[in-house]
Design a protein around this motif. Structure first.
Motif, PDB file in Angstrom:
ATOM      1  N   THR A 159      -0.441   9.264  -4.559  1.00 56.67           N
ATOM      2  CA  THR A 159      -1.441   8.770  -5.303  1.00 56.67           C
ATOM      3  C   THR A 159      -2.818   9.452  -4.100  1.00 56.67           C
ATOM      4  O   THR A 159      -2.447   8.481  -2.605  1.00 56.67           O
ATOM      5  CB  THR A 159      -1.875   7.673  -5.302  1.00 56.67           C
ATOM      6  OG1 THR A 159      -0.661   6.495  -6.090  1.00 56.67           O
ATOM      7  CG2 THR A 159      -2.649   6.661  -5.730  1.00 56.67           C
TER       8      THR A 159
ATOM      9  N   LYS B 206      -5.136   9.441  -0.752  1.00 54.98           N
ATOM     10  CA  LYS B 206      -4.724   8.017   0.174  1.00 54.98           C
ATOM     11  C   LYS B 206      -6.132   7.620   0.398  1.00 54.98           C
ATOM     12  O   LYS B 206      -6.820   8.781   0.516  1.00 54.98           O
ATOM     13  CB  LYS B 206      -4.011   7.977   1.118  1.00 54.98           C
ATOM     14  CG  LYS B 206      -3.838   6.727   2.226  1.00 54.98           C
ATOM     15  CD  LYS B 206      -2.303   7.056   2.841  1.00 54.98           C
ATOM     16  CE  LYS B 206      -2.644   6.078   3.213  1.00 54.98           C
ATOM     17  NZ  LYS B 206      -1.414   5.450   4.346  1.00 54.98           N
ATOM     18  N   THR B 207      -6.737   6.349   1.043  1.00 57.54           N
ATOM     19  CA  THR B 207      -8.240   6.149   0.949  1.00 57.54           C
ATOM     20  C   THR B 207      -7.483   4.337   2.153  1.00 57.54           C
ATOM     21  O   THR B 207      -6.000   4.903   1.992  1.00 57.54           O
ATOM     22  CB  THR B 207      -8.749   5.085   0.262  1.00 57.54           C
ATOM     23  OG1 THR B 207      -8.287   4.339  -0.317  1.00 57.54           O
ATOM     24  CG2 THR B 207      -9.105   6.284  -0.357  1.00 57.54           C
ATOM     25  N   ASP B 208      -8.226   4.371   3.514  1.00 56.77           N
ATOM     26  CA  ASP B 208      -8.009   3.559   4.463  1.00 56.77           C
ATOM     27  C   ASP B 208      -8.315   2.322   3.701  1.00 56.77           C
ATOM     28  O   ASP B 208      -8.563   1.120   4.793  1.00 56.77           O
ATOM     29  CB  ASP B 208      -8.544   3.849   5.506  1.00 56.77           C
ATOM     30  CG  ASP B 208      -7.778   5.108   6.081  1.00 56.77           C
ATOM     31  OD1 ASP B 208      -6.802   5.223   5.825  1.00 56.77           O
ATOM     32  OD2 ASP B 208      -8.518   5.782   6.870  1.00 56.77           O
TER      33      ASP B 208
ATOM     34  N   ASP C  31       0.531  -1.203  -0.436  1.00 59.46           N
ATOM     35  CA  ASP C  31      -0.095   0.309   0.065  1.00 59.46           C
ATOM     36  C   ASP C  31       0.737   1.214  -0.114  1.00 59.46           C
ATOM     37  O   ASP C  31       0.618   2.059   0.638  1.00 59.46           O
ATOM     38  CB  ASP C  31      -1.010   0.237   0.831  1.00 59.46           C
ATOM     39  CG  ASP C  31      -0.448  -0.378   2.858  1.00 59.46           C
ATOM     40  OD1 ASP C  31       1.224  -0.425   2.839  1.00 59.46           O
ATOM     41  OD2 ASP C  31      -1.119   0.659   3.749  1.00 59.46           O
TER      42      ASP C  31
ATOM     43  N   HIS D 227      -6.127   2.449  -6.337  1.00 53.63           N
ATOM     44  CA  HIS D 227      -6.060   3.262  -6.931  1.00 53.63           C
ATOM     45  C   HIS D 227      -4.251   3.347  -7.266  1.00 53.63           C
ATOM     46  O   HIS D 227      -4.063   4.433  -8.716  1.00 53.63           O
ATOM     47  CB  HIS D 227      -5.940   4.109  -5.935  1.00 53.63           C
ATOM     48  CG  HIS D 227      -7.835   4.645  -5.472  1.00 53.63           C
ATOM     49  ND1 HIS D 227      -7.653   4.863  -4.709  1.00 53.63           N
ATOM     50  CD2 HIS D 227      -8.789   4.494  -6.209  1.00 53.63           C
ATOM     51  CE1 HIS D 227      -9.573   5.331  -5.280  1.00 53.63           C
ATOM     52  NE2 HIS D 227     -10.079   4.339  -5.919  1.00 53.63           N
ATOM     53  N   LEU D 228      -3.413   3.106  -6.059  1.00 48.00           N
ATOM     54  CA  LEU D 228      -1.638   3.506  -6.828  1.00 48.00           C
ATOM     55  C   LEU D 228      -1.604   2.408  -7.567  1.00 48.00           C
ATOM     56  O   LEU D 228      -0.802   3.557  -8.607  1.00 48.00           O
ATOM     57  CB  LEU D 228      -1.742   2.589  -5.749  1.00 48.00           C
ATOM     58  CG  LEU D 228      -0.904   3.066  -4.175  1.00 48.00           C
ATOM     59  CD1 LEU D 228      -1.252   2.375  -3.055  1.00 48.00           C
ATOM     60  CD2 LEU D 228      -0.283   4.266  -3.894  1.00 48.00           C
TER      61      LEU D 228
ATOM     62  N   GLU E  90      -9.441  -0.353  -1.766  1.00 49.03           N
ATOM     63  CA  GLU E  90      -9.085   0.595  -2.989  1.00 49.03           C
ATOM     64  C   GLU E  90      -8.167   1.287  -3.361  1.00 49.03           C
ATOM     65  O   GLU E  90      -8.080   1.212  -4.208  1.00 49.03           O
ATOM     66  CB  GLU E  90     -10.319   1.115  -2.518  1.00 49.03           C
ATOM     67  CG  GLU E  90     -11.012   2.233  -3.784  1.00 49.03           C
ATOM     68  CD  GLU E  90     -12.437   2.949  -3.739  1.00 49.03           C
ATOM     69  OE1 GLU E  90     -12.701   2.852  -5.211  1.00 49.03           O
ATOM     70  OE2 GLU E  90     -12.807   3.057  -2.891  1.00 49.03           O
ATOM     71  N   HIS E  91      -7.450   1.707  -1.987  1.00 48.99           N
ATOM     72  CA  HIS E  91      -6.004   2.185  -1.930  1.00 48.99           C
ATOM     73  C   HIS E  91      -5.079   1.139  -3.018  1.00 48.99           C
ATOM     74  O   HIS E  91      -4.200   2.062  -3.701  1.00 48.99           O
ATOM     75  CB  HIS E  91      -5.201   2.509  -0.920  1.00 48.99           C
ATOM     76  CG  HIS E  91      -4.213   3.792  -1.493  1.00 48.99           C
ATOM     77  ND1 HIS E  91      -4.580   4.835  -1.238  1.00 48.99           N
ATOM     78  CD2 HIS E  91      -3.127   4.323   0.052  1.00 48.99           C
ATOM     79  CE1 HIS E  91      -3.807   5.220  -1.814  1.00 48.99           C
ATOM     80  NE2 HIS E  91      -2.561   4.590  -0.800  1.00 48.99           N
TER      81      HIS E  91
ATOM     82  N   LYS F  59      -2.272  -4.568   5.050  1.00 49.94           N
ATOM     83  CA  LYS F  59      -1.789  -4.428   4.356  1.00 49.94           C
ATOM     84  C   LYS F  59      -0.372  -3.861   4.661  1.00 49.94           C
ATOM     85  O   LYS F  59      -0.246  -4.310   6.065  1.00 49.94           O
ATOM     86  CB  LYS F  59      -1.703  -2.156   3.905  1.00 49.94           C
ATOM     87  CG  LYS F  59      -2.918  -2.803   3.490  1.00 49.94           C
ATOM     88  CD  LYS F  59      -3.926  -1.845   2.423  1.00 49.94           C
ATOM     89  CE  LYS F  59      -4.583  -0.619   4.038  1.00 49.94           C
ATOM     90  NZ  LYS F  59      -5.618   0.445   4.136  1.00 49.94           N
TER      91      LYS F  59
ATOM     92  N   GLU G  83       3.522   3.807  -2.728  1.00 49.48           N
ATOM     93  CA  GLU G  83       3.902   4.647  -3.848  1.00 49.48           C
ATOM     94  C   GLU G  83       4.685   3.958  -5.009  1.00 49.48           C
ATOM     95  O   GLU G  83       4.737   4.513  -6.204  1.00 49.48           O
ATOM     96  CB  GLU G  83       4.419   6.128  -3.526  1.00 49.48           C
ATOM     97  CG  GLU G  83       3.621   6.990  -2.896  1.00 49.48           C
ATOM     98  CD  GLU G  83       2.044   7.162  -3.417  1.00 49.48           C
ATOM     99  OE1 GLU G  83       1.887   6.797  -4.922  1.00 49.48           O
ATOM    100  OE2 GLU G  83       0.803   7.826  -3.370  1.00 49.48           O
TER     101      GLU G  83
END
Length: 442
Positions: free
Chosen positions: A331, A333-335, A138, A342-343, A338-339, A167, A140
């Protein structure tokens, strides 16, 4: 695992249990990532099928060189490709990459990677109904989340219910212990323990520590480590410590991404089963362009401990060149899980900014392959990029290798001349808005 051809000569895959029916392999479009849900097993048969191919008479007669199927002790012999494709590769752990030199198109390379995944991981995991997965990336470095996404995609296709995941940022000793206490009584015949793939064994201690925490606790369950590259970075005493740790597990399978890692894995982990298998990011499949190019050449240049320290040469004035590491392409960030998606999407967006890509990152190479972007690869400091290319993508016609930055720039310019004048042929393509904002590719 059972392998079978349908009446049209297409190779199909199914689980050993169930009603014996066979299905064709379907890609989940990238644009549906946001709807990805890990679903529990609802009973009945659970099936996955490989991509299909037409086994024409011409294909049946073509040959690949493979070792003798009896114990792999004799001189390599020729075998029809269709016969090679029926081999259970867990029984022939070193030869899964032998078709790569014959595959020149992006789609063929992707299909072959997914076929090997279905062959190897289907055989390893088919008996399990449940899994827990540790160390989902999780952060970058966009390549590791792409691996995680491919792993989740494959588990969904296989119909295995994911009971628990953590994660990387959350895989503390405490959370691993909590997972162990919660699931230790789930039968080892029903649940498998999985560890994230990548390029960090014997080299990044924080991640070896996560694996140590898992391996020392889940001694009664099968553990499978998704495909890794091995870099023996530590001092001898630390290499010996982790070697003993990995060998302490009675049922550990290590998948490796290249022949060099296979040789190291066999030497370092004699108690484990070591099998050659391509990177899990290939489970994403062929990706349609969703953004226009901003530069003639995008140079994805790593800035971490694996760099060789080369200097970027001055480009000719008629070329637009942009140099950046995607770890700096941040990117939102979400918890949630889904993150990870997105990455991955952000990494794919990053690469689409170039008509041609130059990179010394392995997943710069892999994601450019998924996108169909012509690209030049430089090696990292321990050979990971070239080792992978030599195993799985050496026949790909849109890839060039370079030993120096000057060579890389020259070869990128050649690729730009050959491929850069035409729009990508994937769906949802766009022409370069720097040239003509009003024109839409047909």
């Amino acid at each position: 695992m059972r392998l079978k051809h349908d009446e049209k000569g297409r190779l199909l895959f199914t689980r050993c249990s169930g009603d014996g029916s066979y299905l064709n392999y379907l890609q989940l479009p990238l644009l549906l990532m946001r709807s990805f849900i890990i679903k529990g097993h609802t009973g009945g048969s659970r099936e996955i099928s490989m991509f299909h191919f037409k086994c024409t008479s011409k294909f049946r007669k073509s040959l690949v060189k493979i070792p003798d199927p009896k114990l792999l002790l004799h001189k390599p012999q020729a075998m029809p490709q269709c016969e090679f494709l029926t081999l259970n590769l867990t029984h022939y752990p070193k030869i899964a990459d032998l078709r790569s030199g014959y595959l020149s198109k992006n789609q063929d390379v992707i299909d072959e990677a997914q076929r090997v995944h279905a062959n190897v991981l289907g055989d390893l995991l088919e008996r399990f109904s449940y899994a827990i997965l540790f160390d989902l990336a999780d952060y970058e470095n966009k390549g590791d989340p792409a691996i995680a996404m491919g792993e989740l995609q494959f588990l969904k296709r296989l119909g295995i219910q994911l009971l628990y995941y953590c994660k990387t940022s959350a895989c503390s000793d405490k959370n691993v212990e909590n997972a162990f206490l919660k699931f230790k009584d789930v039968s080892s015949a029903e649940m498998v323990v999985l560890l994230q793939g990548g390029g960090n064994m014997f080299s990044y201690e924080s991640l070896d520590k996560i694996r140590e925490s898992v391996i020392t606790r889940f001694q009664d369950h099968t553990i499978v480590i998704f495909p890794q590259s091995i870099w023996l970075r530590y001092a001898d005493y630390k290499l010996d410590y982790y070697r003993q740790m990995y060998n302490s597990h009675p049922d550990l399978t290590l998948l490796v991404r290249d022949q060099e890692s296979y040789a190291i894995g066999e030497q370092m982990l004699p108690s484990a089963k070591v099998i050659l298998c391509p990177d899990m990011a290939f489970q994403i499949g062929l990706v349609a362009f969703f953004a226009p190019a901003s530069f003639d050449i995008l140079w994805l240049k790593r800035e971490d401990s694996e760099t060789t320290g080369y200097v970027i040469p001055r480009p000719p004035p008629y070329l637009s060149l942009h140099v950046e590491d995607w770890t700096n392409w941040i990117t939102p960030k979400t918890d949630t899980m889904e993150h990870i998606f997105h990455l991955t999407l952000n990494g794919l967006l990053f690469l689409q900014r170039g008509k041609v890509v130059i990179t010394d990152r392995l997943h710069g190479h892999i994601l450019s392959t998924l996108l169909g972007i012509p690209h030049v690869i430089l090696d990292n400091n321990y050979g990971k990029v070239f080792n992978y290319h030599n195993s799985w993508t050496k026949g790909l016609e849109t890839v060039r290798t370079a030993r120096t930055a000057e060579q890389a720039l020259a070869k990128a310019e050649e690729l730009l001349s050959s491929y850069g004048g035409a729009c990508q042929k994937n769906s949802m393509t766009f022409c370069d808005y720097n040239e003509n904002l009003s024109q839409i590719c047909k």
